[in-house]
Design a protein around this motif. Structure first.
Motif, mmCIF file in Angstrom:
data_model
loop_
_atom_site.group_PDB
_atom_site.id
_atom_site.type_symbol
_atom_site.label_atom_id
_atom_site.label_comp_id
_atom_site.label_asym_id
_atom_site.label_seq_id
_atom_site.Cartn_x
_atom_site.Cartn_y
_atom_site.Cartn_z
ATOM 1 N N GLU A 33 0.821 -1.214 0.000
ATOM 2 C CA GLU A 33 0.000 0.000 0.000
ATOM 3 C C GLU A 33 0.853 1.262 0.000
ATOM 4 O O GLU A 33 0.504 2.253 -0.635
ATOM 5 N N ASP A 34 1.955 1.237 0.735
ATOM 6 C CA ASP A 34 2.764 2.445 0.883
ATOM 7 C C ASP A 34 3.903 2.523 -0.122
ATOM 8 O O ASP A 34 4.847 3.281 0.063
ATOM 9 N N ALA A 35 3.845 1.724 -1.176
ATOM 10 C CA ALA A 35 4.933 1.717 -2.161
ATOM 11 C C ALA A 35 4.403 1.755 -3.589
ATOM 12 O O ALA A 35 4.841 1.006 -4.452
ATOM 13 N N HIS A 36 3.445 2.661 -3.815
ATOM 14 C CA HIS A 36 2.883 2.817 -5.160
ATOM 15 C C HIS A 36 3.771 3.792 -5.932
ATOM 16 O O HIS A 36 3.512 4.993 -5.989
ATOM 17 N N THR A 37 4.816 3.288 -6.541
ATOM 18 C CA THR A 37 5.800 4.126 -7.225
ATOM 19 C C THR A 37 5.408 4.358 -8.681
ATOM 20 O O THR A 37 4.475 3.741 -9.203
ATOM 21 N N ASP A 38 6.156 5.236 -9.358
ATOM 22 C CA ASP A 38 5.923 5.478 -10.773
ATOM 23 C C ASP A 38 6.123 4.203 -11.592
ATOM 24 O O ASP A 38 5.386 3.946 -12.552
ATOM 25 N N LEU A 39 7.122 3.392 -11.226
ATOM 26 C CA LEU A 39 7.366 2.158 -11.974
ATOM 27 C C LEU A 39 6.240 1.151 -11.752
ATOM 28 O O LEU A 39 5.862 0.413 -12.670
ATOM 29 N N VAL A 40 5.690 1.105 -10.554
ATOM 30 C CA VAL A 40 4.514 0.260 -10.311
ATOM 31 C C VAL A 40 3.365 0.727 -11.195
ATOM 32 O O VAL A 40 2.667 -0.087 -11.814
ATOM 33 N N GLU A 41 3.175 2.027 -11.292
ATOM 34 C CA GLU A 41 2.110 2.566 -12.138
ATOM 35 C C GLU A 41 2.346 2.217 -13.598
ATOM 36 O O GLU A 41 1.398 1.926 -14.342
ATOM 37 N N ASP A 42 3.602 2.218 -14.021
ATOM 38 C CA ASP A 42 3.921 1.815 -15.393
ATOM 39 C C ASP A 42 3.491 0.374 -15.639
ATOM 40 O O ASP A 42 2.932 0.044 -16.696
ATOM 41 N N PHE A 43 3.770 -0.504 -14.675
ATOM 42 C CA PHE A 43 3.413 -1.914 -14.872
ATOM 43 C C PHE A 43 1.901 -2.108 -14.803
ATOM 44 O O PHE A 43 1.346 -2.943 -15.530
ATOM 45 N N ILE A 44 1.229 -1.341 -13.959
ATOM 46 C CA ILE A 44 -0.233 -1.390 -13.930
ATOM 47 C C ILE A 44 -0.792 -1.053 -15.308
ATOM 48 O O ILE A 44 -1.705 -1.718 -15.809
ATOM 49 N N GLY A 45 -0.246 -0.023 -15.930
ATOM 50 C CA GLY A 45 -0.699 0.356 -17.257
ATOM 51 C C GLY A 45 -0.520 -0.755 -18.268
ATOM 52 O O GLY A 45 -1.365 -0.979 -19.131
ATOM 53 N N ILE A 46 0.573 -1.489 -18.146
ATOM 54 C CA ILE A 46 0.843 -2.575 -19.088
ATOM 55 C C ILE A 46 -0.143 -3.718 -18.909
ATOM 56 O O ILE A 46 -0.721 -4.219 -19.878
ATOM 57 N N VAL A 47 -0.367 -4.158 -17.667
ATOM 58 C CA VAL A 47 -1.275 -5.296 -17.466
ATOM 59 C C VAL A 47 -2.719 -4.912 -17.769
ATOM 60 O O VAL A 47 -3.537 -5.773 -18.104
ATOM 61 N N ARG A 48 -3.037 -3.627 -17.689
ATOM 62 C CA ARG A 48 -4.395 -3.188 -18.012
ATOM 63 C C ARG A 48 -4.564 -2.872 -19.490
ATOM 64 O O ARG A 48 -5.643 -2.489 -19.927
ATOM 65 N N GLY A 49 -3.496 -3.003 -20.253
ATOM 66 C CA GLY A 49 -3.597 -2.806 -21.685
ATOM 67 C C GLY A 49 -3.606 -1.370 -22.132
ATOM 68 O O GLY A 49 -4.056 -1.062 -23.239
ATOM 69 N N ARG A 50 -3.106 -0.463 -21.307
ATOM 70 C CA ARG A 50 -3.051 0.927 -21.715
ATOM 71 C C ARG A 50 -2.051 1.114 -22.836
ATOM 72 O O ARG A 50 -1.036 0.422 -22.899
ATOM 73 N N THR A 51 -2.332 2.064 -23.691
ATOM 74 C CA THR A 51 -1.395 2.395 -24.761
ATOM 75 C C THR A 51 -0.295 3.298 -24.208
ATOM 76 O O THR A 51 -0.413 3.847 -23.110
ATOM 77 N N VAL A 52 0.746 3.471 -24.986
ATOM 78 C CA VAL A 52 1.851 4.338 -24.563
ATOM 79 C C VAL A 52 1.361 5.754 -24.316
ATOM 80 O O VAL A 52 1.820 6.439 -23.399
ATOM 81 N N ASN A 53 0.401 6.226 -25.118
ATOM 82 C CA ASN A 53 -0.070 7.608 -25.032
ATOM 83 C C ASN A 53 -1.315 7.770 -24.180
ATOM 84 O O ASN A 53 -1.963 8.816 -24.214
ATOM 85 N N SER A 54 -1.655 6.743 -23.399
ATOM 86 C CA SER A 54 -2.847 6.822 -22.566
ATOM 87 C C SER A 54 -2.735 7.971 -21.585
ATOM 88 O O SER A 54 -1.681 8.232 -21.020
ATOM 89 N N THR A 55 -3.858 8.669 -21.334
ATOM 90 C CA THR A 55 -3.862 9.773 -20.382
ATOM 91 C C THR A 55 -3.982 9.271 -18.960
ATOM 92 O O THR A 55 -3.881 10.049 -18.022
ATOM 93 N N ARG A 56 -4.265 7.978 -18.763
ATOM 94 C CA ARG A 56 -4.323 7.442 -17.411
ATOM 95 C C ARG A 56 -2.925 7.097 -16.948
ATOM 96 O O ARG A 56 -2.006 6.940 -17.726
ATOM 97 N N GLY A 57 -2.806 6.904 -15.633
ATOM 98 C CA GLY A 57 -1.512 6.502 -15.087
ATOM 99 C C GLY A 57 -0.582 7.677 -14.935
ATOM 100 O O GLY A 57 -0.986 8.782 -14.604
ATOM 101 N N ARG A 58 0.705 7.483 -15.186
ATOM 102 C CA ARG A 58 1.692 8.535 -15.003
ATOM 103 C C ARG A 58 1.434 9.684 -15.967
ATOM 104 O O ARG A 58 1.125 9.488 -17.134
ATOM 105 N N GLN A 59 1.597 10.865 -15.481
ATOM 106 C CA GLN A 59 1.391 12.058 -16.305
ATOM 107 C C GLN A 59 2.728 12.715 -16.607
ATOM 108 O O GLN A 59 3.593 12.804 -15.733
ATOM 109 N N PRO A 60 2.940 13.198 -17.824
ATOM 110 C CA PRO A 60 4.189 13.886 -18.137
ATOM 111 C C PRO A 60 4.278 15.209 -17.404
ATOM 112 O O PRO A 60 3.268 15.801 -17.031
#
Length: 259
Positions: free
Chosen positions: A178-205
């Motif tokens: 719970e206390d370790a939701h890092t940017d890299l974790v968010e990147d992997f969440i995006g991958i398993v959820r099928g997000r595209t590279v340009n998805s507006t969800r997840g990490r923001q530029p």
């Protein structure tokens, strides 16, 4: 990066039966500068590995302690009975728990199915592991109920399996502390959820800045303009609209088709 800083990496634990190859491939394509290290861990020990900092995230079997770990369910596996090829059960394509009432059903100590009441007749001793139980099934001593992926993992030419329609199922999830939701974790969440590279969800530029260091208004509001105004522009914004509909239109400037 100073000389004392280690390059970023991502450590992924996974339990037997889970195959992370597809997600690892996508990770390596999208983040080639961030190595992904895989570690297989026993299903019962996966939570401990995550909480002790042995991995950044894990592909684990549900349930997990949701007071300590976050989890995104990914899929639920079919449960099968593993039996010898000449067993009477093989006459049917599917069986029920009641069909196994007279069978010795092995219940290894690392069983991942949440039984309220064990099926069949119990063996004199519980095998230590699923692998040990498979050896006993091959020796003609009982049957074994497992998720389909474990039956395939322990494939043998002298054994086969059949679906058990009313047995408990095993769910697989992506989990992390719970206390370790890092940017890299968010990147992997995006991958398993099928997000595209340009998805507006997840990490923001990072927002663009003008020469005087101020954020530009256009960049600050860009994320709010991905709705209907861009919907008719084709598949290039598919990730930004959640993947529903490709903005098909009847022609340049034409109205979107109604479905």
């Amino acid at each position: 990066m100073t000389g004392s800083e280690a390059p970023p990496s991502f450590r992924l634990a996974y339990v037997p039966g889970v195959t992370p190859d597809k997600w690892v491939r996508i990770w390596n394509e999208r983040l080639p500068d961030v190595p992904l290290a895989l570690t297989q861990v026993p299903a019962a020990g996966a939570a401990g590995v995550l909480l002790d900092g042995g991995a950044d995230a894990g592909l684990v079997r549900l349930p997990v302690d949701r007071t300590l770990l976050s989890a995104i369910p990914l899929y639920t596996e079919t449960t099968v009975v593993l039996i010898s090829r000449d067993h009477l059960v093989t006459a049917a394509d599917e069986v029920t728990v009641a069909d196994l009432a007279d069978e010795i059903v092995l219940h290894p100590l690392d069983d991942v199915l949440g039984w309220e009441r064990l099926p069949g007749r119990p063996a004199l001793e519980r095998p230590a592991t699923t692998a040990d139980a498979v050896e006993l099934v091959a020796a003609g001593i009982g049957a074994l109920l497992v998720p389909l992926s474990l039956a395939r993992l322990h494939h043998r030419k002298d054994l086969t399996y059949r679906t058990v329609t009313d047995a408990p199922a095993s769910g697989v999830a992506l989990s992390w502390p719970e206390d370790a939701h890092t940017d890299l974790v968010e990147d992997f969440i995006g991958i398993v959820r099928g997000r595209t590279v340009n998805s507006t969800r997840g990490r923001q530029p990072e927002p663009a800045r003008s020469k005087d260091g101020k954020q530009t208004a256009r960049k600050q509001t860009a994320g709010k303009q991905t709705g209907g105004a861009r919907r008719g522009t084709g598949g290039s914004h598919r990730g930004a609209t959640g993947g529903k509909g490709k903005g098909r239109s009847g022609g340049r400037g034409g109205k979107p088709r109604r479905h």
